[in-house]
Every structure is written in C-alpha cells, then in structure tokens.
Scaffold this motif. Structure first.
Motif, PDB file in Angstrom:
ATOM      1  N   PRO A 140      93.189  26.232  83.423  1.00 45.41           N
ATOM      2  CA  PRO A 140      93.288  26.771  85.025  1.00 45.41           C
ATOM      3  C   PRO A 140      94.647  26.950  85.449  1.00 45.41           C
ATOM      4  O   PRO A 140      95.684  26.316  84.782  1.00 45.41           O
ATOM      5  N   GLY A 141      94.792  27.457  86.605  1.00 44.82           N
ATOM      6  CA  GLY A 141      96.097  27.449  87.149  1.00 44.82           C
ATOM      7  C   GLY A 141      96.671  28.938  86.793  1.00 44.82           C
ATOM      8  O   GLY A 141      96.551  29.619  85.871  1.00 44.82           O
ATOM      9  N   ALA A 142      97.833  29.520  87.850  1.00 46.08           N
ATOM     10  CA  ALA A 142      98.296  30.854  87.647  1.00 46.08           C
ATOM     11  C   ALA A 142      99.126  30.787  86.401  1.00 46.08           C
ATOM     12  O   ALA A 142      99.536  31.575  85.795  1.00 46.08           O
ATOM     13  N   LYS A 143      99.784  29.761  86.097  1.00 45.19           N
ATOM     14  CA  LYS A 143     100.461  29.754  84.768  1.00 45.19           C
ATOM     15  C   LYS A 143     100.084  30.236  83.685  1.00 45.19           C
ATOM     16  O   LYS A 143     100.804  30.915  82.581  1.00 45.19           O
ATOM     17  N   TYR A 144      98.574  30.022  83.609  1.00 44.95           N
ATOM     18  CA  TYR A 144      98.085  30.528  82.253  1.00 44.95           C
ATOM     19  C   TYR A 144      96.964  31.809  82.493  1.00 44.95           C
ATOM     20  O   TYR A 144      96.641  32.244  81.262  1.00 44.95           O
ATOM     21  N   GLU A 145      97.001  32.142  83.475  1.00 47.07           N
ATOM     22  CA  GLU A 145      96.039  33.413  83.605  1.00 47.07           C
ATOM     23  C   GLU A 145      96.131  34.374  83.025  1.00 47.07           C
ATOM     24  O   GLU A 145      95.258  35.093  82.272  1.00 47.07           O
ATOM     25  N   ALA A 146      97.441  34.928  82.573  1.00 48.23           N
ATOM     26  CA  ALA A 146      97.383  36.115  81.656  1.00 48.23           C
ATOM     27  C   ALA A 146      97.927  35.877  80.274  1.00 48.23           C
ATOM     28  O   ALA A 146      98.172  36.833  79.339  1.00 48.23           O
ATOM     29  N   THR A 147      97.578  34.441  79.796  1.00 49.79           N
ATOM     30  CA  THR A 147      97.871  34.249  78.257  1.00 49.79           C
ATOM     31  C   THR A 147      96.981  34.645  77.477  1.00 49.79           C
ATOM     32  O   THR A 147      95.639  34.848  77.901  1.00 49.79           O
ATOM     33  N   ARG A 148      97.160  34.634  75.904  1.00 53.32           N
ATOM     34  CA  ARG A 148      95.994  34.888  75.097  1.00 53.32           C
ATOM     35  C   ARG A 148      94.989  33.874  75.084  1.00 53.32           C
ATOM     36  O   ARG A 148      93.724  34.225  74.770  1.00 53.32           O
ATOM     37  N   HIS A 149      95.048  32.601  75.383  1.00 55.41           N
ATOM     38  CA  HIS A 149      94.192  31.634  75.434  1.00 55.41           C
ATOM     39  C   HIS A 149      93.202  31.859  76.572  1.00 55.41           C
ATOM     40  O   HIS A 149      92.111  31.052  76.378  1.00 55.41           O
ATOM     41  N   ASN A 150      93.401  32.512  77.527  1.00 54.80           N
ATOM     42  CA  ASN A 150      92.573  32.831  78.619  1.00 54.80           C
ATOM     43  C   ASN A 150      92.061  34.028  78.607  1.00 54.80           C
ATOM     44  O   ASN A 150      91.280  34.446  79.487  1.00 54.80           O
ATOM     45  N   VAL A 151      91.820  34.500  77.450  1.00 53.29           N
ATOM     46  CA  VAL A 151      91.042  35.834  77.308  1.00 53.29           C
ATOM     47  C   VAL A 151      89.548  35.868  77.726  1.00 53.29           C
ATOM     48  O   VAL A 151      88.981  36.585  78.075  1.00 53.29           O
ATOM     49  N   GLY A 152      89.118  34.508  77.143  1.00 53.60           N
ATOM     50  CA  GLY A 152      87.586  34.295  77.749  1.00 53.60           C
ATOM     51  C   GLY A 152      87.366  34.188  79.243  1.00 53.60           C
ATOM     52  O   GLY A 152      86.291  34.913  79.629  1.00 53.60           O
ATOM     53  N   GLN A 153      88.292  33.737  79.888  1.00 54.47           N
ATOM     54  CA  GLN A 153      88.110  33.944  81.349  1.00 54.47           C
ATOM     55  C   GLN A 153      88.337  35.170  81.880  1.00 54.47           C
ATOM     56  O   GLN A 153      87.813  35.595  82.785  1.00 54.47           O
ATOM     57  N   MET A 154      89.249  36.194  81.110  1.00 56.68           N
ATOM     58  CA  MET A 154      89.289  37.446  81.594  1.00 56.68           C
ATOM     59  C   MET A 154      88.060  38.275  81.575  1.00 56.68           C
ATOM     60  O   MET A 154      87.647  39.071  82.289  1.00 56.68           O
ATOM     61  N   VAL A 155      87.453  37.901  80.262  1.00 60.44           N
ATOM     62  CA  VAL A 155      86.119  38.527  80.135  1.00 60.44           C
ATOM     63  C   VAL A 155      85.028  38.104  81.208  1.00 60.44           C
ATOM     64  O   VAL A 155      84.294  38.927  81.705  1.00 60.44           O
ATOM     65  N   ALA A 156      85.195  36.816  81.548  1.00 57.99           N
ATOM     66  CA  ALA A 156      84.246  36.261  82.392  1.00 57.99           C
ATOM     67  C   ALA A 156      84.490  36.912  83.851  1.00 57.99           C
ATOM     68  O   ALA A 156      83.493  37.334  84.666  1.00 57.99           O
ATOM     69  N   ASP A 157      85.588  37.210  84.290  1.00 56.96           N
ATOM     70  CA  ASP A 157      85.991  37.970  85.584  1.00 56.96           C
ATOM     71  C   ASP A 157      85.326  39.261  85.452  1.00 56.96           C
ATOM     72  O   ASP A 157      84.929  39.781  86.527  1.00 56.96           O
ATOM     73  N   VAL A 158      85.404  40.040  84.378  1.00 50.47           N
ATOM     74  CA  VAL A 158      84.833  41.444  84.001  1.00 50.47           C
ATOM     75  C   VAL A 158      83.261  41.410  84.390  1.00 50.47           C
ATOM     76  O   VAL A 158      82.574  42.060  85.184  1.00 50.47           O
ATOM     77  N   LEU A 159      82.780  40.286  83.721  1.00 50.61           N
ATOM     78  CA  LEU A 159      81.149  40.246  83.959  1.00 50.61           C
ATOM     79  C   LEU A 159      80.747  39.746  85.004  1.00 50.61           C
ATOM     80  O   LEU A 159      80.042  40.450  85.673  1.00 50.61           O
ATOM     81  N   ALA A 160      81.327  38.702  86.051  1.00 47.21           N
ATOM     82  CA  ALA A 160      81.106  38.500  87.093  1.00 47.21           C
ATOM     83  C   ALA A 160      81.101  39.555  88.087  1.00 47.21           C
ATOM     84  O   ALA A 160      80.178  39.978  88.957  1.00 47.21           O
ATOM     85  N   ASP A 161      82.166  40.727  88.076  1.00 40.16           N
ATOM     86  CA  ASP A 161      82.077  41.741  88.754  1.00 40.16           C
ATOM     87  C   ASP A 161      81.114  42.799  88.456  1.00 40.16           C
ATOM     88  O   ASP A 161      80.545  43.171  89.485  1.00 40.16           O
ATOM     89  N   ARG A 162      80.715  42.876  87.217  1.00 44.70           N
ATOM     90  CA  ARG A 162      79.715  43.847  86.889  1.00 44.70           C
ATOM     91  C   ARG A 162      78.303  43.220  87.370  1.00 44.70           C
ATOM     92  O   ARG A 162      77.385  44.190  87.672  1.00 44.70           O
ATOM     93  N   VAL A 163      78.267  41.709  87.475  1.00 46.06           N
ATOM     94  CA  VAL A 163      76.568  41.506  88.169  1.00 46.06           C
ATOM     95  C   VAL A 163      76.863  41.307  89.293  1.00 46.06           C
ATOM     96  O   VAL A 163      75.845  40.888  90.189  1.00 46.06           O
TER      97      VAL A 163
END
Length: 196
Positions: A14-37
């Motif tokens: 969680p948090g802006a510090k980690y948003e764009a990190t490699r470890h957060n790629v799963g959440q990046m995909v979740a953002d795309v999926l939420a937008d799609r549905v």
C-alpha cells in the motif's frame, strides 16, 4: 452469492511509495481489470479495496481486490474476502510479480509452492490450501549482485515502461481468458509467448 463469481486479487504494497514498483505489478493489473469491468474501488471490511463487475453482459462476475496490507501479510484480506463472498480457492486468482520469469512474460498455474514469495506463502496459510490460481507476471532477475528484495521495491526502468504498459494489459487479458475459457486455454495462449 451466485456461483459464477471469481475473486481476483492483485498483490502489492500500500501507499504511493510503492505504486510504481515491480512488486506492485499485480495491483497494476487489478486497476486495469477494475476499469474494464466498470468497477470502482471502495473500502471493504476485509482490509482491502474492492471493485465488482462483469467481463461482459452475462459474463463472469469479477470481484477485483487490492489488499490494504503489505505483501507479506496478504493472507488475511484474501481469506476474509473469500469467506465474505463465498468464493472457493479454485475460483481465486492471485496476480503477482515473479522473479523467476523473464521480464515481459506471463505464466498461469494452479497450486504449487510459493517459490520464496511471501505473499503467496501467507495466502496459502490463510486459506489452508495452496490450490488457488496464479497469474505470474515476469519481472526478471535483478542485474549483477543486486539484492532481490531491493530490486522488487524499485520502479521499472524508463527503458521498460512501454513494455510494462503492454505487459499489464496482457496480464489482464490472461485473467479474463482464464475465467471465461479455463486454465488450459489461458496457458496455451500465454505460455508460448516469447519474452522480448
């Protein structure tokens, strides 16, 4: 809950510090999926943000979640959401970064070990089984002697950003194919793709 629901969990910190990190790629995909549905993330009592929607009219219902906990303690939120929505482990899809896959590759599987990934370890412990689906997004190994723990907490390199945008969309496609057509179809589509 109808039996067509799928719990889709994007792992990260969680948090802006980690948003764009490699470890957060799963959440990046979740953002795309939420937008799609057509879902918007809202707070859930299971210590997660949740968005709900369908892949298409009459298509499978996706409950897309991003735990508010740190990666290593993802099990509580995932287990809580599974119980709340009545989703069995075989209908839980966890999207996560994978050091042991080349950058820009995607692999899917059900069950198995955690391969040192503490988020997966905690989820398997909380669910009481490792038999949930995984969409593994390849981030590659760190260069030289860089510590893997430091590597995953760094943003993608500027030279990788265009490829990352495509990789995230492809991983979202893989999740949709998995829930609509099954694991084998998704594996056949994505396991043959060579990393560029």
């Amino acid at each position: 809950m109808s039996n067509d629901g799928w719990l889709i969990v994007g792992l990260g910190n969680p948090g802006a510090k980690y948003e764009a990190t490699r470890h957060n790629v799963g959440q990046m995909v979740a953002d795309v999926l939420a937008d799609r549905v057509g879902g918007r993330f809202g707070s859930h009592r299971a210590n997660a943000r949740v968005a709900e929607g369908r892949t298409a009219p009459g298509g499978p219902k996706l409950i897309v979640a991003k735990p508010n906990s740190f990666m290593n303690t993802s099990g509580g939120p995932v287990s809580g959401l599974a119980q709340y929505f009545g989703i069995p482990p075989e209908r839980i899809v966890v999207i996560h970064d994978e050091l042991d896959l080349p950058f820009d590759s995607i692999k899917l599987k059900i069950g198995g070990g955690h391969g040192g990934h503490n988020g997966l370890r905690d989820i398997a412990k909380a669910l009481g089984t490792p038999e949930f689906l995984r969409v593994r997004v390849g981030i590659g190994r760190p260069p030289g002697r860089q510590d893997p723990a430091d590597y995953v907490l760094r943003p993608f390199a500027s030279s990788e950003r265009d490829a990352v945008a495509v990789l995230i969309e492809d991983a979202a496609d893989a999740v949709e194919l998995l829930v609509e057509r099954g694991l084998l179809d998704a594996q056949q589509r994505y396991h043959g793709r060579a990393a560029q």
